[in-house]
Design a protein around this motif. Structure first.
Motif, PDB file in Angstrom:
ATOM      1  N   ILE A  86       0.862  -1.176   0.000  1.00 31.75           N
ATOM      2  CA  ILE A  86       0.000   0.000   0.000  1.00 31.75           C
ATOM      3  C   ILE A  86       0.898   1.224   0.000  1.00 31.75           C
ATOM      4  N   TYR A  87       0.881   1.953  -1.112  1.00 29.78           N
ATOM      5  CA  TYR A  87       1.635   3.200  -1.199  1.00 29.78           C
ATOM      6  C   TYR A  87       0.718   4.330  -0.783  1.00 29.78           C
ATOM      7  N   HIS A  88       1.143   5.097   0.208  1.00 28.02           N
ATOM      8  CA  HIS A  88       0.360   6.212   0.739  1.00 28.02           C
ATOM      9  C   HIS A  88       0.965   7.504   0.201  1.00 28.02           C
ATOM     10  N   ARG A  89       0.296   8.102  -0.750  1.00 31.43           N
ATOM     11  CA  ARG A  89       0.827   9.301  -1.415  1.00 31.43           C
ATOM     12  C   ARG A  89       1.115  10.435  -0.437  1.00 31.43           C
ATOM     13  N   ALA A  90       0.268  10.628   0.564  1.00 27.38           N
ATOM     14  CA  ALA A  90       0.432  11.749   1.495  1.00 27.38           C
ATOM     15  C   ALA A  90       1.735  11.661   2.279  1.00 27.38           C
ATOM     16  N   SER A  91       2.142  10.451   2.642  1.00 22.95           N
ATOM     17  CA  SER A  91       3.373  10.289   3.421  1.00 22.95           C
ATOM     18  C   SER A  91       4.560   9.884   2.556  1.00 22.95           C
ATOM     19  N   GLY A  92       4.285   9.407   1.349  1.00 23.41           N
ATOM     20  CA  GLY A  92       5.351   8.924   0.479  1.00 23.41           C
ATOM     21  C   GLY A  92       5.907   7.579   0.910  1.00 23.41           C
ATOM     22  N   GLN A  93       5.168   6.877   1.767  1.00 19.23           N
ATOM     23  CA  GLN A  93       5.633   5.590   2.279  1.00 19.23           C
ATOM     24  C   GLN A  93       4.851   4.438   1.664  1.00 19.23           C
ATOM     25  N   THR A  94       5.555   3.320   1.525  1.00 19.01           N
ATOM     26  CA  THR A  94       4.923   2.081   1.096  1.00 19.01           C
ATOM     27  C   THR A  94       4.889   1.142   2.295  1.00 19.01           C
ATOM     28  N   HIS A  95       3.746   0.549   2.524  1.00 18.89           N
ATOM     29  CA  HIS A  95       3.553  -0.372   3.638  1.00 18.89           C
ATOM     30  C   HIS A  95       3.244  -1.756   3.072  1.00 18.89           C
ATOM     31  N   LEU A  96       3.922  -2.773   3.573  1.00 13.96           N
ATOM     32  CA  LEU A  96       3.589  -4.156   3.237  1.00 13.96           C
ATOM     33  C   LEU A  96       2.745  -4.699   4.374  1.00 13.96           C
ATOM     34  N   MET A  97       1.533  -5.105   4.063  1.00 15.58           N
ATOM     35  CA  MET A  97       0.597  -5.512   5.102  1.00 15.58           C
ATOM     36  C   MET A  97      -0.066  -6.820   4.767  1.00 15.58           C
ATOM     37  N   GLY A  98      -0.295  -7.582   5.801  1.00 13.52           N
ATOM     38  CA  GLY A  98      -1.052  -8.822   5.673  1.00 13.52           C
ATOM     39  C   GLY A  98      -2.479  -8.610   6.138  1.00 13.52           C
ATOM     40  N   SER A  99      -3.258  -9.618   5.924  1.00 11.40           N
ATOM     41  CA  SER A  99      -4.645  -9.598   6.362  1.00 11.40           C
ATOM     42  C   SER A  99      -4.664  -9.452   7.881  1.00 11.40           C
ATOM     43  N   PRO A 100      -5.522  -8.661   8.433  1.00  7.14           N
ATOM     44  CA  PRO A 100      -6.735  -8.054   7.899  1.00  7.14           C
ATOM     45  C   PRO A 100      -6.599  -6.574   7.526  1.00  7.14           C
ATOM     46  N   ALA A 101      -5.382  -6.028   7.479  1.00 11.05           N
ATOM     47  CA  ALA A 101      -5.217  -4.593   7.208  1.00 11.05           C
ATOM     48  C   ALA A 101      -5.875  -4.158   5.895  1.00 11.05           C
ATOM     49  N   PRO A 102      -5.622  -4.829   4.771  1.00  9.08           N
ATOM     50  CA  PRO A 102      -6.280  -4.385   3.528  1.00  9.08           C
ATOM     51  C   PRO A 102      -7.806  -4.470   3.609  1.00  9.08           C
ATOM     52  N   GLU A 103      -8.298  -5.491   4.285  1.00 10.86           N
ATOM     53  CA  GLU A 103      -9.738  -5.652   4.422  1.00 10.86           C
ATOM     54  C   GLU A 103     -10.330  -4.536   5.295  1.00 10.86           C
ATOM     55  N   ILE A 104      -9.600  -4.145   6.331  1.00  9.92           N
ATOM     56  CA  ILE A 104     -10.053  -3.044   7.184  1.00  9.92           C
ATOM     57  C   ILE A 104     -10.116  -1.754   6.375  1.00  9.92           C
ATOM     58  N   LEU A 105      -9.079  -1.479   5.600  1.00 14.28           N
ATOM     59  CA  LEU A 105      -9.079  -0.270   4.771  1.00 14.28           C
ATOM     60  C   LEU A 105     -10.247  -0.271   3.790  1.00 14.28           C
ATOM     61  N   GLN A 106     -10.510  -1.414   3.189  1.00 20.16           N
ATOM     62  CA  GLN A 106     -11.628  -1.520   2.248  1.00 20.16           C
ATOM     63  C   GLN A 106     -12.955  -1.286   2.956  1.00 20.16           C
ATOM     64  N   ALA A 107     -13.107  -1.857   4.150  1.00 26.34           N
ATOM     65  CA  ALA A 107     -14.358  -1.706   4.888  1.00 26.34           C
ATOM     66  C   ALA A 107     -14.588  -0.269   5.326  1.00 26.34           C
ATOM     67  N   LEU A 108     -13.508   0.457   5.581  1.00 24.52           N
ATOM     68  CA  LEU A 108     -13.626   1.852   6.019  1.00 24.52           C
ATOM     69  C   LEU A 108     -13.635   2.842   4.855  1.00 24.52           C
ATOM     70  N   ALA A 109     -13.547   2.357   3.641  1.00 24.88           N
ATOM     71  CA  ALA A 109     -13.466   3.246   2.475  1.00 24.88           C
ATOM     72  C   ALA A 109     -14.764   4.005   2.229  1.00 24.88           C
ATOM     73  N   ASP A 110     -15.894   3.413   2.563  1.00 29.47           N
ATOM     74  CA  ASP A 110     -17.188   4.037   2.254  1.00 29.47           C
ATOM     75  C   ASP A 110     -17.620   5.071   3.281  1.00 29.47           C
ATOM     76  N   ALA A 111     -17.376   4.774   4.556  1.00 26.62           N
ATOM     77  CA  ALA A 111     -17.834   5.673   5.619  1.00 26.62           C
ATOM     78  C   ALA A 111     -17.097   5.345   6.907  1.00 26.62           C
ATOM     79  N   PRO A 112     -16.938   6.329   7.784  1.00 26.88           N
ATOM     80  CA  PRO A 112     -16.328   6.056   9.084  1.00 26.88           C
ATOM     81  C   PRO A 112     -17.200   5.088   9.889  1.00 26.88           C
ATOM     82  N   LEU A 113     -16.545   4.220  10.649  1.00 26.92           N
ATOM     83  CA  LEU A 113     -17.261   3.245  11.474  1.00 26.92           C
ATOM     84  C   LEU A 113     -16.610   3.161  12.846  1.00 26.92           C
TER      85      LEU A 113
END
Length: 90
Positions: free
Chosen positions: A24-51
């Motif tokens: 996951i490359y984060h343009r605002a920080s210029g950093q790339t993060h290598l992440m395992g599950s469940p991080a990508p799933e959490i980001l996807q779930a939070l993409a539509d609205a704050p929870l």
């Protein structure tokens, strides 16, 4: 009032699967993060609205068929994602 979490704007992220991990490359920080599950799933779930954590856990259970999810573990992961700048605490 419960704490809400919001993912970084999808426009600010470049997400690419790399074997079992996700880069996951984060343009605002210029950093790339290598992440395992469940991080990508959490980001996807939070993409539509704050929870809040209970609502996020319910969404993850529904979307990803989780059976043994734990609220405390989810909050710990959210705190890690907040530290990286990929998630914001509201």
């Amino acid at each position: 009032m419960a704490t809400l979490y919001r993912a970084a704007s999808p426009d600010s992220l470049i997400v690419a699967p790399v074997d079992l991990l996700t880069a996951i490359y984060h343009r605002a920080s210029g950093q790339t993060h290598l992440m395992g599950s469940p991080a990508p799933e959490i980001l996807q779930a939070l993409a539509d609205a704050p929870l809040d954590p209970p609502a996020l856990l319910a969404k993850l259970r529904t979307d990803y068929d989780l059976v043994d999810a734990d609220t405390d573990a989810l909050i710990a992961r959210l705190d890690e994602l907040v530290e990286t700048g990929l998630v914001e605490r509201l």
